[in-house]
Write a protein that holds these residues in place. Structure first.
Motif, PDB file in Angstrom:
ATOM      1  N   TRP A 158      73.012  58.840 -39.041  1.00  7.82           N
ATOM      2  CA  TRP A 158      72.517  60.326 -38.521  1.00  7.82           C
ATOM      3  C   TRP A 158      73.986  61.302 -37.718  1.00  7.82           C
ATOM      4  O   TRP A 158      74.676  60.768 -36.929  1.00  7.82           O
ATOM      5  N   TRP A 159      73.271  62.450 -38.641  1.00  8.67           N
ATOM      6  CA  TRP A 159      74.615  63.796 -38.013  1.00  8.67           C
ATOM      7  C   TRP A 159      74.066  64.777 -37.658  1.00  8.67           C
ATOM      8  O   TRP A 159      73.275  65.159 -38.106  1.00  8.67           O
ATOM      9  N   ASN A 160      74.671  65.407 -36.710  1.00 13.46           N
ATOM     10  CA  ASN A 160      74.430  66.328 -36.481  1.00 13.46           C
ATOM     11  C   ASN A 160      75.048  67.406 -36.165  1.00 13.46           C
ATOM     12  O   ASN A 160      76.389  67.481 -35.852  1.00 13.46           O
ATOM     13  N   PRO A 161      75.086  68.584 -36.951  1.00 17.47           N
ATOM     14  CA  PRO A 161      76.388  69.488 -37.156  1.00 17.47           C
ATOM     15  C   PRO A 161      76.388  70.583 -36.733  1.00 17.47           C
ATOM     16  O   PRO A 161      77.282  71.007 -36.387  1.00 17.47           O
ATOM     17  N   VAL A 162      75.408  70.615 -35.382  1.00 24.45           N
ATOM     18  CA  VAL A 162      75.970  71.438 -34.949  1.00 24.45           C
ATOM     19  C   VAL A 162      76.771  71.232 -34.079  1.00 24.45           C
ATOM     20  O   VAL A 162      77.589  71.946 -33.135  1.00 24.45           O
ATOM     21  N   SER A 163      76.484  69.841 -33.423  1.00 22.84           N
ATOM     22  CA  SER A 163      77.786  69.193 -32.127  1.00 22.84           C
ATOM     23  C   SER A 163      78.434  68.679 -32.977  1.00 22.84           C
ATOM     24  O   SER A 163      79.677  68.003 -32.455  1.00 22.84           O
ATOM     25  N   ASP A 164      78.965  68.126 -34.406  1.00 24.13           N
ATOM     26  CA  ASP A 164      79.277  67.124 -35.154  1.00 24.13           C
ATOM     27  C   ASP A 164      79.415  66.104 -34.265  1.00 24.13           C
ATOM     28  O   ASP A 164      80.727  65.133 -34.503  1.00 24.13           O
ATOM     29  N   GLU A 165      78.054  65.394 -34.202  1.00 20.40           N
ATOM     30  CA  GLU A 165      78.106  63.859 -33.688  1.00 20.40           C
ATOM     31  C   GLU A 165      77.044  63.326 -34.618  1.00 20.40           C
ATOM     32  O   GLU A 165      76.381  63.631 -35.015  1.00 20.40           O
ATOM     33  N   ILE A 166      77.999  61.920 -34.469  1.00 17.63           N
ATOM     34  CA  ILE A 166      77.254  61.189 -35.320  1.00 17.63           C
ATOM     35  C   ILE A 166      76.060  60.548 -34.232  1.00 17.63           C
ATOM     36  O   ILE A 166      76.713  59.843 -33.182  1.00 17.63           O
ATOM     37  N   ILE A 167      75.057  60.363 -34.519  1.00 21.17           N
ATOM     38  CA  ILE A 167      74.268  60.097 -33.179  1.00 21.17           C
ATOM     39  C   ILE A 167      73.361  58.797 -33.919  1.00 21.17           C
ATOM     40  O   ILE A 167      72.747  58.284 -33.276  1.00 21.17           O
ATOM     41  N   LYS A 168      73.623  57.880 -34.518  1.00 25.52           N
ATOM     42  CA  LYS A 168      73.650  56.892 -35.564  1.00 25.52           C
ATOM     43  C   LYS A 168      74.192  56.076 -36.728  1.00 25.52           C
ATOM     44  O   LYS A 168      74.213  57.200 -37.537  1.00 25.52           O
ATOM     45  N   HIS A 169      74.757  54.910 -36.197  1.00 24.03           N
ATOM     46  CA  HIS A 169      75.136  54.236 -37.429  1.00 24.03           C
ATOM     47  C   HIS A 169      74.781  53.432 -37.997  1.00 24.03           C
ATOM     48  O   HIS A 169      75.548  52.170 -37.087  1.00 24.03           O
ATOM     49  N   THR A 170      74.185  53.033 -39.242  1.00 19.49           N
ATOM     50  CA  THR A 170      73.474  51.266 -39.068  1.00 19.49           C
ATOM     51  C   THR A 170      74.488  50.756 -40.124  1.00 19.49           C
ATOM     52  O   THR A 170      74.475  51.265 -40.964  1.00 19.49           O
ATOM     53  N   THR A 171      74.691  49.917 -40.162  1.00 16.16           N
ATOM     54  CA  THR A 171      75.584  49.241 -40.821  1.00 16.16           C
ATOM     55  C   THR A 171      75.297  47.716 -41.320  1.00 16.16           C
ATOM     56  O   THR A 171      74.665  47.463 -40.489  1.00 16.16           O
ATOM     57  N   PHE A 172      76.631  46.992 -42.478  1.00 12.52           N
ATOM     58  CA  PHE A 172      76.080  46.055 -42.826  1.00 12.52           C
ATOM     59  C   PHE A 172      76.776  45.228 -43.531  1.00 12.52           C
ATOM     60  O   PHE A 172      78.146  46.220 -43.985  1.00 12.52           O
ATOM     61  N   ASP A 173      77.031  43.736 -44.079  1.00 12.63           N
ATOM     62  CA  ASP A 173      78.867  43.222 -44.479  1.00 12.63           C
ATOM     63  C   ASP A 173      78.207  43.417 -46.164  1.00 12.63           C
ATOM     64  O   ASP A 173      77.656  43.214 -46.584  1.00 12.63           O
ATOM     65  N   ALA A 174      79.173  44.138 -47.026  1.00 15.93           N
ATOM     66  CA  ALA A 174      78.841  44.401 -47.750  1.00 15.93           C
ATOM     67  C   ALA A 174      79.326  42.928 -49.204  1.00 15.93           C
ATOM     68  O   ALA A 174      79.066  42.797 -50.462  1.00 15.93           O
TER      69      ALA A 174
END
Length: 262
Positions: A73-89
């Motif tokens: 999830w990215w806020n383009p106004v503030s250029d901030e990532i507000i959510k980052h969900t990951t996994f092991d590929a």
């Protein structure tokens, strides 16, 4: 009184732009702008990585982009990532390597580019691509893994994976390329949008989504009104409440004009 959605979710490739392009037509830009002029919230919801989304967001009045099918999830106004969900590929890559000889893989480095295992086609990947070993990729938690099966068609890939099971991840096959995208477990566009809707306090009955791909199925089903693009596969059109024109016909603008007339 005519219904007008308060939350409008828009796919990018094949919906706002031709696939792989950064070009949004004036008609589509104007239609999206009218949504916000009437008090609606516009959310970009895309399979693209953050890097692939950054040229799109400034062209539209949007305050949030759900990238990588909702994992970032990215806020383009503030250029901030507000959510980052990951996994092991790593485990997923091993399974796919055994099933699909000649496949190449890349894991997203959010905001930078990709680590690549094998050579993709020119234009396939956004951002900086760094060649890596399997061990390096397996040791890198990622929001998104992509795979291209070189020298094969989308139909061949769809047939090859018809009985595939990939535990612990969500995945889908593209309908225009021999391309497979993998994201963390239970992550879909629909899942991300439902979480967002709740946080905004918007009613489920006040939601609209427009998309064209198999990764849009959950999003179209989630929305109170889901609209498929005219070139979408039959399975996607069947999941929608309505079908609009193709991306080359500015179908997204046609659809939005029903609710937000000029």
């Amino acid at each position: 009184m005519n219904w007008r959605p308060r939350l409008v979710a828009l796919d990018i490739d094949g919906t706002l732009t031709p696939v792989g392009s950064h070009d949004i037509s004036p008609a589509v830009k104007a239609a999206v702008t009218r949504v916000t002029e009437h008090g609606g919230v516009v959310v970009l919801c895309t399979g693209r990585s953050l890097i692939g989304t950054t040229p799109i967001a400034p062209q539209l009045p949007t305050s949030l982009a759900l990238c990588s099918n909702g994992a970032v999830w990215w806020n383009p106004v503030s250029d901030e990532i507000i959510k980052h969900t990951t996994f092991d590929a790593g485990p997923t890559i091993k399974t796919l390597q055994a099933l699909l000889p000649g496949a190449v893989f890349a894991v997203e480095q959010t905001g930078v580019g990709n680590l690549s295992l094998g050579e993709f086609l020119p234009g396939d990947l956004w951002g900086v691509t760094t060649q890596a070993t399997f061990d390096e990729i397996a040791a890198t938690p990622t929001a998104r893994l992509v795979m291209r099966w070189l020298d094969h068609t989308p139909a061949e890939l769809a047939f090859a994976v018809r009985e595939l099971e990939l535990p612990g991840v969500s995945w889908h096959v593209d309908h225009t390329e021999a391309w497979l995208t993998v994201v963390p477990p239970d992550v879909t566009k629909g899942w991300a949008l439902e979480e967002l809707r709740g946080s905004l306090g918007i009613s489920a009955e006040d939601t609209l989504a427009i998309g064209d791909g198999t990764n849009d199925l959950e999003m179209l089903r989630w929305a109170a009104c889901g609209i498929a693009m005219g070139q979408a596969p039959a399975t996607v059109q069947a999941a929608a409440d309505a079908v609009t024109g193709t991306v080359l016909e500015d179908g997204a603008a046609q659809a939005l004009a029903r609710f937000f007339p000029a």
